[in-house]
Design a protein around this motif. Structure first.
Motif, PDB file in Angstrom:
ATOM      1  N   VAL A 197      -6.391  -2.177   8.246  1.00  0.00           N
ATOM      2  CA  VAL A 197      -5.450  -1.363   8.708  1.00  0.00           C
ATOM      3  C   VAL A 197      -5.193  -0.107   7.889  1.00  0.00           C
ATOM      4  N   ILE A 198      -5.189  -0.586   6.480  1.00  0.00           N
ATOM      5  CA  ILE A 198      -4.845   0.494   5.415  1.00  0.00           C
ATOM      6  C   ILE A 198      -6.048   1.265   5.089  1.00  0.00           C
ATOM      7  N   GLY A 199      -7.293   0.862   5.933  1.00  0.00           N
ATOM      8  CA  GLY A 199      -8.482   1.844   5.680  1.00  0.00           C
ATOM      9  C   GLY A 199      -9.500   1.319   4.739  1.00  0.00           C
ATOM     10  N   LEU A 200      -9.323   0.238   4.253  1.00  0.00           N
ATOM     11  CA  LEU A 200     -10.651  -0.626   3.276  1.00  0.00           C
ATOM     12  C   LEU A 200     -11.768  -0.714   4.435  1.00  0.00           C
ATOM     13  N   ASP A 201     -12.810  -0.250   3.886  1.00  0.00           N
ATOM     14  CA  ASP A 201     -14.323  -0.434   4.452  1.00  0.00           C
ATOM     15  C   ASP A 201     -14.581  -1.923   4.430  1.00  0.00           C
ATOM     16  N   GLU A 202     -14.104  -2.877   4.944  1.00  0.00           N
ATOM     17  CA  GLU A 202     -14.579  -4.155   5.004  1.00  0.00           C
ATOM     18  C   GLU A 202     -15.109  -4.415   6.464  1.00  0.00           C
ATOM     19  N   LEU A 203     -15.439  -5.613   6.708  1.00  0.00           N
ATOM     20  CA  LEU A 203     -16.226  -6.076   7.851  1.00  0.00           C
ATOM     21  C   LEU A 203     -15.501  -5.295   9.476  1.00  0.00           C
ATOM     22  N   MET A 204     -14.133  -5.485   9.391  1.00  0.00           N
ATOM     23  CA  MET A 204     -13.463  -5.037  10.705  1.00  0.00           C
ATOM     24  C   MET A 204     -13.754  -3.618  10.803  1.00  0.00           C
ATOM     25  N   ARG A 205     -13.658  -2.756   9.764  1.00  0.00           N
ATOM     26  CA  ARG A 205     -13.462  -1.482   9.786  1.00  0.00           C
ATOM     27  C   ARG A 205     -14.940  -0.719  10.150  1.00  0.00           C
ATOM     28  N   LYS A 206     -15.755  -1.433   9.477  1.00  0.00           N
ATOM     29  CA  LYS A 206     -17.058  -1.118   9.749  1.00  0.00           C
ATOM     30  C   LYS A 206     -17.723  -1.207  10.993  1.00  0.00           C
ATOM     31  N   TYR A 263       0.930  -1.306   0.102  1.00  0.00           N
ATOM     32  CA  TYR A 263      -0.122  -0.128   0.025  1.00  0.00           C
ATOM     33  C   TYR A 263       0.740   1.359   0.055  1.00  0.00           C
ATOM     34  N   TYR A 264       1.793   1.363   1.076  1.00  0.00           N
ATOM     35  CA  TYR A 264       2.465   2.712   1.032  1.00  0.00           C
ATOM     36  C   TYR A 264       3.640   2.714   0.261  1.00  0.00           C
ATOM     37  N   GLY A 265       4.380   1.391   0.000  1.00  0.00           N
ATOM     38  CA  GLY A 265       5.412   1.446  -0.908  1.00  0.00           C
ATOM     39  C   GLY A 265       5.201   1.293  -2.344  1.00  0.00           C
ATOM     40  N   GLY A 266       3.850   0.536  -2.614  1.00  0.00           N
ATOM     41  CA  GLY A 266       3.624   0.176  -3.949  1.00  0.00           C
ATOM     42  C   GLY A 266       3.258   1.701  -4.797  1.00  0.00           C
ATOM     43  N   VAL A 267       2.665   2.548  -4.174  1.00  0.00           N
ATOM     44  CA  VAL A 267       2.385   3.823  -4.697  1.00  0.00           C
ATOM     45  C   VAL A 267       3.565   4.423  -5.200  1.00  0.00           C
TER      46      VAL A 267
END
Lengths: 232, 228
Positions: free
Chosen positions: A173-182, A71-75
């Protein structure tokens, strides 16, 4: 038993995103696994070495680290590459894309080993026999190799998919709105962390139980007609 | 690649290594202590014991470790009774909560590994031990366990390496293990590629060292090896 205080639809959205992430990662991961296995069984040493480095790296580094790196390095890597090719506007990597990349690379590394050992369980003389009666390499792969590889690879692939399904939670952890984040969002409003995290845990449990049931059915189907190999 | 940043990050990341090692070592010891009784309970003749052990293993193997950590670290504070209890100074610390979650998690996986190992011991050996008057405890210690651990070692070794990787989730509850330090440094320096590469290399060295230790243990316990 659970009072979700109107956050049920939020958790449902998260669950759907988790399922989407897991299935897309599975599709790409299977491709990576087949390519990796083909490279490991290749005649060319350079391909074997590259595939060896790929599986050793992925299996020795925590999945969370892989996700953060992608996520951070790929960009940065992607933009450097684009700049080098003469494309100068900024490219953004979405959390979903980074999650799929990290999880499918992980799945692919495990699948490489699974496919490799499954391919090697098919006796070579079957392939020689197929060639001898004039089957083309493509037909040999489809009719002789694939049905047997599939049967040997299924248990391992199923278990690896279960691991990937649980690891989708790390993409929060990188902010995707999946089940954990919701779930996290719902906890922020309701101040009932135990209730909501337990509910999320039960959703994950339901998903893994479902995958295990599907895996069992597929294994039984793949093993039909094979004496002494009936799955319980 | 900025090599200077990588070299400067190394001491801080090594600082995180100790926390990672501590978490893994303690979790493995506790997990082992949980796994053995759980494996025996799964094979017990008494049904309620079997069900409890099964429910525990099913829950911890079927849910993400991240949920388990959050459930213990954030979840337990929901209850007034826990916040008021003598255990609260322990349960509000991210270190202890992560350790408990890791131990329960590896305990569930290891229990299944041990169960498989115990089931692999031929039944007539146990009957023979009973026939010559060995007590169940002695039978377990002398006959069942040595064969169980030999059978289970490859899978158990795998589990210990998975624990090293799983310990990186400590960084999600603010702990500064290798991953936690790396995330902090990456945010400070804006050089994620350099920092994460060094951190990944430390993990690789760690998992490689552990796999070598396991190979050595397997070689030591290999009964087919010729004894001098």
């Amino acid at each position: 038993m659970f009072d979700l205080e109107g956050f049920g639809h939020l958790l449902l959205q998260g669950t759907l995103m988790t399922i989407q992430l897991a299935l897309v990662s599975l599709a790409f991961g299977l491709v990576f696994g087949l390519i990796g296995a083909a490279m490991k069984l290749s005649r060319f040493a350079i391909l074997r070495v590259l595939a060896g480095i790929y599986t050793a790296l992925i299996r020795g580094i925590p999945e969370l680290m892989v996700i953060l790196f992608v996520y951070y390095g790929g960009v940065i890597l992607l933009n450097n590459l684009a700049g080098w090719l003469g494309y100068d506007s900024y490219i953004d990597v979405s959390a979903f894309a980074a999650g799929v990349a990290a999880l499918s690379l992980t799945f692919g590394a495990y699948a490489t080993e699974i496919f490799r050992s499954a391919i090697r369980t098919v006796p070579r003389n079957q392939i020689e026999a197929a060639r001898a009666i004039g089957m083309s390499p493509g037909t040999t792969f489809r009719r002789i190799l694939l049905p047997q590889v599939w049967r040997f690879a299924l248990p391992g692939l199923g278990n690896t998919f279960l691991i990937i399904l649980k690891e989708t939670a790390l993409v929060s952890v990188i902010g995707l709105d999946e089940l954990m984040r919701k779930t996290d969002i719902a906890v922020g409003y309701t101040k009932e962390p135990f209730t909501f995290f337990l509910f999320a845990a039960l959703i994950y449990l339901g998903m893994t139980a479902f995958v295990m049931a599907v895996q069992q059915r597929l294994e039984r189907r793949a093993n039909r007609g094979v004496a002494g190999r009936v799955t319980p | 690649m900025n090599v200077n940043v990588m070299i400067e990050a190394l001491p801080d990341l090594i600082g995180g290594l100790w926390l990672t090692l501590g978490l893994v070592a303690l979790a493995l010891i506790l997990g082992f202590a949980i796994a053995l009784p759980t494996a025996l309970a799964r094979l017990s003749a008494w049904a309620p014991l079997r069900w409890i052990a099964f429910a525990y293993v099913f829950f911890f193997r079927g849910t993400p470790l991240l949920v388990q950590i959050f459930l213990i670290y954030y979840g337990l504070s929901q209850f007034e009774a826990i916040r008021g209890s003598v255990l609260w100074p322990v349960l509000r610390e991210p270190f202890w909560c992560t350790l408990i979650a890791l131990a329960l998690n590896t305990g569930a996986y290891t229990a299944e590994v041990f169960r498989g190992g115990i089931l692999s011991v031929a039944h007539n050996q146990i009957e023979a031990a009973r026939a010559i008057g060995m007590s169940p405890a002695t039978t377990f210690r002398r006959i069942i366990w040595p064969q169980t651990i030999r059978q289970a070692l490859p899978a158990y070794g795998n589990e210990t390496i998975l624990m090293v990787k799983a310990s990186s989730l400590a960084s999600t509850v603010t702990l500064l293990d290798i991953t936690g330090v790396a995330r902090t440094l990456a945010a400070e320096t804006y050089m994620p590629i350099e920092i994460y590469t060094v951190a990944a290399m430390i993990y690789l060295a760690l998992t490689f060292a552990m796999s070598q230790i396991i190979h050595f243990a397997e070689w030591k316990m290999d009964i087919t090896r010729a004894r001098p």
